[in-house]
Design a protein around this motif. Structure first.
Motif, PDB file in Angstrom:
ATOM      1  N   THR A 105      94.218  37.836   1.696  1.00  0.00           N
ATOM      2  CA  THR A 105      94.215  37.382   0.308  1.00  0.00           C
ATOM      3  C   THR A 105      95.582  36.843  -0.070  1.00  0.00           C
ATOM      4  O   THR A 105      96.609  37.446   0.248  1.00  0.00           O
ATOM      5  N   ALA A 106      95.590  35.707  -0.746  1.00  0.00           N
ATOM      6  CA  ALA A 106      96.853  35.126  -1.215  1.00  0.00           C
ATOM      7  C   ALA A 106      97.383  35.958  -2.376  1.00  0.00           C
ATOM      8  O   ALA A 106      96.709  36.131  -3.380  1.00  0.00           O
ATOM      9  N   THR A 107      98.579  36.475  -2.229  1.00  0.00           N
ATOM     10  CA  THR A 107      99.226  37.227  -3.304  1.00  0.00           C
ATOM     11  C   THR A 107      99.909  36.276  -4.276  1.00  0.00           C
ATOM     12  O   THR A 107      99.916  36.494  -5.489  1.00  0.00           O
ATOM     13  N   THR A 108     100.504  35.233  -3.735  1.00  0.00           N
ATOM     14  CA  THR A 108     101.107  34.165  -4.529  1.00  0.00           C
ATOM     15  C   THR A 108     100.397  32.867  -4.146  1.00  0.00           C
ATOM     16  O   THR A 108      99.561  32.848  -3.237  1.00  0.00           O
ATOM     17  N   ASP A 109     100.724  31.771  -4.836  1.00  0.00           N
ATOM     18  CA  ASP A 109     100.246  30.477  -4.354  1.00  0.00           C
ATOM     19  C   ASP A 109     100.722  30.314  -2.913  1.00  0.00           C
ATOM     20  O   ASP A 109     101.875  30.645  -2.588  1.00  0.00           O
ATOM     21  N   LEU A 110      99.847  29.815  -2.067  1.00  0.00           N
ATOM     22  CA  LEU A 110     100.083  29.882  -0.626  1.00  0.00           C
ATOM     23  C   LEU A 110      99.738  28.552   0.035  1.00  0.00           C
ATOM     24  O   LEU A 110      98.765  27.896  -0.340  1.00  0.00           O
ATOM     25  N   VAL A 111     100.545  28.161   1.009  1.00  0.00           N
ATOM     26  CA  VAL A 111     100.240  27.007   1.854  1.00  0.00           C
ATOM     27  C   VAL A 111     100.306  27.456   3.305  1.00  0.00           C
ATOM     28  O   VAL A 111     101.260  28.123   3.718  1.00  0.00           O
ATOM     29  N   MET A 112      99.278  27.096   4.075  1.00  0.00           N
ATOM     30  CA  MET A 112      99.238  27.439   5.489  1.00  0.00           C
ATOM     31  C   MET A 112      99.113  26.177   6.328  1.00  0.00           C
ATOM     32  O   MET A 112      98.403  25.242   5.961  1.00  0.00           O
ATOM     33  N   CYS A 113      99.814  26.181   7.445  1.00  0.00           N
ATOM     34  CA  CYS A 113      99.682  25.136   8.456  1.00  0.00           C
ATOM     35  C   CYS A 113      98.659  25.646   9.466  1.00  0.00           C
ATOM     36  O   CYS A 113      98.926  26.616  10.189  1.00  0.00           O
ATOM     37  N   CYS A 114      97.490  25.021   9.496  1.00  0.00           N
ATOM     38  CA  CYS A 114      96.362  25.515  10.290  1.00  0.00           C
ATOM     39  C   CYS A 114      96.164  24.679  11.553  1.00  0.00           C
ATOM     40  O   CYS A 114      96.448  23.484  11.586  1.00  0.00           O
ATOM     41  N   PHE A 115      95.654  25.349  12.583  1.00  0.00           N
ATOM     42  CA  PHE A 115      95.288  24.682  13.824  1.00  0.00           C
ATOM     43  C   PHE A 115      93.851  25.061  14.157  1.00  0.00           C
ATOM     44  O   PHE A 115      93.477  26.227  14.063  1.00  0.00           O
ATOM     45  N   ARG A 116      93.054  24.089  14.555  1.00  0.00           N
ATOM     46  CA  ARG A 116      91.691  24.397  14.972  1.00  0.00           C
ATOM     47  C   ARG A 116      91.742  25.353  16.161  1.00  0.00           C
ATOM     48  O   ARG A 116      92.488  25.130  17.119  1.00  0.00           O
ATOM     49  N   ARG A 117      90.973  26.446  16.069  1.00  0.00           N
ATOM     50  CA  ARG A 117      91.137  27.573  16.998  1.00  0.00           C
ATOM     51  C   ARG A 117      90.895  27.198  18.458  1.00  0.00           C
ATOM     52  O   ARG A 117      91.709  27.508  19.331  1.00  0.00           O
ATOM     53  N   LYS A 118      89.797  26.550  18.753  1.00  0.00           N
ATOM     54  CA  LYS A 118      89.472  26.240  20.148  1.00  0.00           C
ATOM     55  C   LYS A 118      90.521  25.335  20.799  1.00  0.00           C
ATOM     56  O   LYS A 118      91.021  25.639  21.890  1.00  0.00           O
ATOM     57  N   PRO A 119      90.899  24.223  20.163  1.00  0.00           N
ATOM     58  CA  PRO A 119      91.955  23.397  20.765  1.00  0.00           C
ATOM     59  C   PRO A 119      93.278  24.142  20.894  1.00  0.00           C
ATOM     60  O   PRO A 119      94.026  23.924  21.865  1.00  0.00           O
ATOM     61  N   PHE A 120      93.577  25.035  19.937  1.00  0.00           N
ATOM     62  CA  PHE A 120      94.817  25.797  20.027  1.00  0.00           C
ATOM     63  C   PHE A 120      94.774  26.734  21.223  1.00  0.00           C
ATOM     64  O   PHE A 120      95.766  26.876  21.955  1.00  0.00           O
TER      65      PHE A 120
END
Length: 249
Positions: A105-120
């Protein structure tokens, strides 16, 4: 979700990323970053928003770029326990596991850099720099979990509060490429209620101990969230940890 305007340049240039030196891509060469770029996207969340529920399928792994998130686990009778914090540069998700182990859960405003799981996962097998860095981060997380076991099981309320403040101060200094020493200042990412939940204390105890640390000159409070530490060594003395980095027994 749209990426905040202030992160527009970040999306287009990994070199300007505020967590680049600590993230899973920290050791990557230019060609490896280019491969990551092909499977990367950004997600933003508002404070209080659930990122993933325990048991849900996760089609991505990610690094926290800005903001704070919590890891919680819910028991069958509805009781919830906060079991971890995700601070900037922390890794979310586990390669090889398709479902989430905890609510995130985001406690503050949040930004994540995501990678597609299978290719990662495929990239990990062919890119030693990514696999090596993720192993280092996993071992650091294990050390932190062991430290937290001591904190919850043996430390006094004052030591718990001081330890949490020291952890956040160290991370803030690391992200800013500063040494954790002398006078420091940072924004506390948790409310008093969230601190109480995380530390296994009552709200009244957290407020009382924060006031005591302020009265004793260990910290200064500027508003509700901005913490000033006049002398980081003095804060460390309140944590109950040994001066050489170990723990008092």
């Amino acid at each position: 979700m749209a990426v905040p305007h202030e992160l527009t340049s970040l999306v287009h240039d990994c070199a300007d990323c505020p967590i680049r030196h600590r993230a899973v891509c920290a050791r990557c060469e230019a060609d490896e970053l280019q491969r990551l770029e092909q499977i990367k996207y950004y997600r933003s969340y508002q404070a209080g928003q659930t990122i993933i529920w325990s048991g849900d399928r996760m089609d991505f792994v990610a690094s926290v770029v800005t903001g704070i998130a919590t890891l919680t686990q819910t028991m069958e009778d509805g009781r919830r326990q906060m079991v971890g914090l995700l601070l900037p540069s922390d890794f979310v998700g586990r390669p090889g596991r398709s479902t989430a182990a905890y609510d995130v859960t985001a406690t503050t405003d949040l930004v994540m850099c995501c990678f597609r799981r299978k290719p990662f996962e495929e990239m990990m097998s062919t890119t030693p720099h990514v696999a090596q860095r993720l192993l280092e981060m996993t071992l650091d997380e294990l050390d932190a979990a062991r430290e937290w076991m001591l904190l919850l099981g043996r430390k006094t309320a004052r030591e718990k509060i001081a330890s949490l403040l020291a952890i956040i101060a160290r991370r803030d200094a690391s992200l800013k490429l500063r040494s954790a020493e002398g006078a420091m200042a940072f924004d506390l990412p948790l409310t008093r209620e969230e601190m109480a939940d995380y530390l296994g204390l009552t709200l009244e105890t957290v407020s009382r101990q924060m006031s005591a640390l302020k009265k004793d000159g260990v910290i200064e409070l500027d508003g509700k969230r901005h913490i000033i530490v006049p002398d980081f060594d003095a804060l460390l003395e309140e944590t109950g940890d040994d001066s050489d980095g170990g723990f008092l027994v």
